[in-house]
Design a protein around this motif. Structure first.
Motif, PDB file in Angstrom:
ATOM      1  N   LYS A 103       3.387  -1.968   7.032  1.00 14.02           N
ATOM      2  CA  LYS A 103       3.704  -1.232   7.176  1.00 14.02           C
ATOM      3  C   LYS A 103       2.036  -1.089   8.624  1.00 14.02           C
ATOM      4  CE  LYS A 103       5.199   2.154   5.191  1.00 14.02           C
ATOM      5  NZ  LYS A 103       5.867   3.253   4.479  1.00 14.02           N
ATOM      6  N   PRO A 104       2.335  -0.355   9.140  1.00  7.51           N
ATOM      7  CA  PRO A 104       0.452  -0.558  10.764  1.00  7.51           C
ATOM      8  C   PRO A 104       0.112   0.648   9.353  1.00  7.51           C
ATOM      9  CG  PRO A 104       1.632  -0.694  11.507  1.00  7.51           C
ATOM     10  CD  PRO A 104       2.917  -0.552  10.298  1.00  7.51           C
ATOM     11  N   ASP A 105       0.823   2.067  10.011  1.00  4.56           N
ATOM     12  CA  ASP A 105       0.232   3.005   9.615  1.00  4.56           C
ATOM     13  C   ASP A 105      -0.073   3.606   7.845  1.00  4.56           C
ATOM     14  OD1 ASP A 105       2.968   3.490   7.928  1.00  4.56           O
ATOM     15  OD2 ASP A 105       2.476   5.277   7.274  1.00  4.56           O
ATOM     16  N   ALA A 106      -0.420   2.618   6.725  1.00  6.77           N
ATOM     17  CA  ALA A 106      -0.468   2.001   5.349  1.00  6.77           C
ATOM     18  C   ALA A 106      -1.440   1.471   5.279  1.00  6.77           C
ATOM     19  CB  ALA A 106       1.252   1.432   4.422  1.00  6.77           C
ATOM     20  N   ARG A 107      -1.671   0.633   6.043  1.00  9.97           N
ATOM     21  CA  ARG A 107      -2.471  -0.353   6.260  1.00  9.97           C
ATOM     22  C   ARG A 107      -4.096   0.964   6.772  1.00  9.97           C
ATOM     23  NH1 ARG A 107       0.715  -4.374   9.004  1.00  9.97           N
ATOM     24  NH2 ARG A 107      -0.152  -3.717  11.153  1.00  9.97           N
ATOM     25  N   ALA A 108      -3.411   1.988   7.651  1.00 12.30           N
ATOM     26  CA  ALA A 108      -4.367   2.790   8.169  1.00 12.30           C
ATOM     27  C   ALA A 108      -5.037   3.816   7.204  1.00 12.30           C
ATOM     28  CB  ALA A 108      -4.038   3.812   9.936  1.00 12.30           C
ATOM     29  N   LEU A 110       0.483  -1.235   0.178  1.00 12.49           N
ATOM     30  CA  LEU A 110      -0.219   0.003   0.193  1.00 12.49           C
ATOM     31  C   LEU A 110       0.574   0.920  -0.199  1.00 12.49           C
ATOM     32  CD1 LEU A 110      -2.600  -1.288   2.583  1.00 12.49           C
ATOM     33  CD2 LEU A 110      -2.515  -1.379   0.222  1.00 12.49           C
ATOM     34  N   GLY A 111       2.040   1.483  -0.990  1.00 18.97           N
ATOM     35  CA  GLY A 111       2.562   2.929  -1.515  1.00 18.97           C
ATOM     36  C   GLY A 111       1.948   3.507  -2.470  1.00 18.97           C
ATOM     37  N   GLY A 112       2.693   3.606  -3.041  1.00 16.89           N
ATOM     38  CA  GLY A 112       2.250   5.240  -3.998  1.00 16.89           C
ATOM     39  C   GLY A 112       0.683   4.217  -5.009  1.00 16.89           C
ATOM     40  N   LEU A 113       1.565   3.137  -5.706  1.00 15.37           N
ATOM     41  CA  LEU A 113       0.768   2.658  -6.032  1.00 15.37           C
ATOM     42  C   LEU A 113      -0.653   1.963  -5.788  1.00 15.37           C
ATOM     43  CD1 LEU A 113       2.951   2.788  -7.920  1.00 15.37           C
ATOM     44  CD2 LEU A 113       2.409   0.525  -9.555  1.00 15.37           C
ATOM     45  N   GLY A 114      -0.400   1.136  -4.945  1.00 11.68           N
ATOM     46  CA  GLY A 114      -1.616  -0.135  -3.680  1.00 11.68           C
ATOM     47  C   GLY A 114      -2.276   1.070  -3.299  1.00 11.68           C
TER      48      GLY A 114
END
Ligand code: NAD
Ligand code: ZN
Ligand code: ZN
Length: 345
Positions: free
Chosen positions: A207-212, A182-186
């Protein structure tokens, strides 16, 4: 002008003074508004070696995710507004084969004889004060902010194309989609899936913040762990996901995605980390597909801009000045970014 230059294989880029380019026939000169830093750039300067498939010969200016204002028209260019804001379609094929004719330069049939793949990938890109691009690769942004729009050129276009190819698998009630990475593309993939399908979107990242952030875009998230594939399958009521998208692409993420697939589903590997997948008749779900996609078409990019202007996609952007451009790449490599780093010269 100043530019972020990929000087040599295996070498971190440098900030350099280079000549301002001139537009050739059919090209335009743009004053760059924003240039996104994509994880593929890290592969370009860290991992590729000369002669390897996908390697692009240095030196060149990085930046394949660009938006800017047209400054000057090359010979023969009409119907482009000088001063107007445009997003740049990055891939540059021969311009004459059947794939290029339909705006699918990514799959140019003459790629073997092309000296580059795209702006910022073999030919000079947009991580600079100015850049040159083919005029027919410009998508007008109207009054939309070109800095916020810059990531759409890849972090928007690539997931859009991948999702569009998978839409038949997501048509109908009760469907499930899986997004890994869940970065730039996700993050934009989650937004596109939410806007285009009624599917339940399941998402995961280390990364929990990316999931949030993915949860804020409507996804249900699962933390990585030994029983991740079972947890994902449980969320589908045991049937499995109808379409999975892997934006990491290492063997463990491909294996997790493969283990969650329903019969007749489609797994698209977008991440270029080099993972492999094992298939066999009795262990793989019947009539399921494992495939890859590469970037998208010019037409797709027009549709991505339509979605952006309709408020269906909102890239999360971290702005960096040219002085901090290398810091953006350092953070991208270290996994310290939350959102897309856009260099604003
Ligand atoms: P990014 O660095 O912005 O995001 C990657 C995300 O994946 C991060 O949030 C990270 O925490 C997460 N991640 C890393 N390892 C993980 C793991 N094992 N399990 C779960 N999550 C994990 O990268 P990006 O710019 O979004 O690019 C993603 C991938 O897509 C890269 O491999 C890039 O090269 C590739 N890419 C492919 C295309 C294409 O056309 N196929 C186009 C652009 C980018
Ligand atoms: Zn990219
Ligand atoms: Zn071509």
């Amino acid at each position: 002008m100043r530019a972020v230059v990929f000087d040599n294989y295996g070498t971190f880029p440098s900030l350099a003074e280079v000549p301002r380019p001139r537009p050739g026939p059919g090209e335009v000169l743009l004053r760059v508004a924003g240039a996104g830093a994509c994880h593929s750039d890290v592969s370009v300067y860290r991992h590729f070696e000369e002669g390897q498939p996908g390697a692009q010969k240095p030196p060149f200016v990085l930046g394949h995710e660009n938006a800017g204002w047209v400054e000057e028209l090359g010979q023969g260019v009409t119907h482009v507004d000088v001063g107007g804001a445009y997003l740049v379609y990055g891939p540059v094929g021969c311009g004459h084969c059947r794939k290029c004719a339909r705006g699918q330069d990514t799959y140019c049939e003459n790629v073997a004889t092309m000296p580059y793949l795209a702006v910022g990938l073999g030919r000079n890109g947009g991580m600079a004060d100015y850049m040159v691009a083919p005029a027919h690769h410009l998508v007008p942004l109207g009054d939309a902010d070109p800095v916020l729009a810059a990531p759409l050129a890849d972090a928007g276009l690539t997931p859009y194309h991948a999702v569009k190819q998978a839409l038949p698998h997501l048509a109908g009630g009760g469907r499930h989609a899986l997004v890994i990475g869940l970065g730039g593309l996700g993050q934009i993939a989650v937004q596109i899936l939410t806007a285009l399908t009624g599917a339940t979107v399941i998402a995961t990242d280390t990364k929990p913040d990316a999931r949030a952030r993915a949860e804020r875009h409507g996804a249900r998230t699962v933390a990585p762990g030994e029983h991740q594939a079972e947890e994902i399958r449980e969320l589908t009521g045991g049937r499995g996901v109808d379409a999975a998208f892997d934006f990491v692409g290492v063997t463990p993420t491909i294996s997790t995605a493969a283990a969650t697939m329903a019969q007749g589903s489609r797994l698209t590997v977008v991440g270029i980390a080099g993972g492999t997948h094992e298939w066999s008749f009795f262990t793989s779900p019947y009539e399921s597909y494992v495939t890859s996609t590469y970037w998208g078409t010019v037409e797709d990019l027009w549709e991505v801009v339509d979605m952006f202007r309709a408020g269906q996609i909102a890239p999360e952007v971290e702005r960096y000045g040219m002085d901090d451009a290398l810091e953006a790449y350092r953070k991208l490599e270290a996994g310290e970014l939350s959102g897309r780093a856009v260099v604003v010269p």
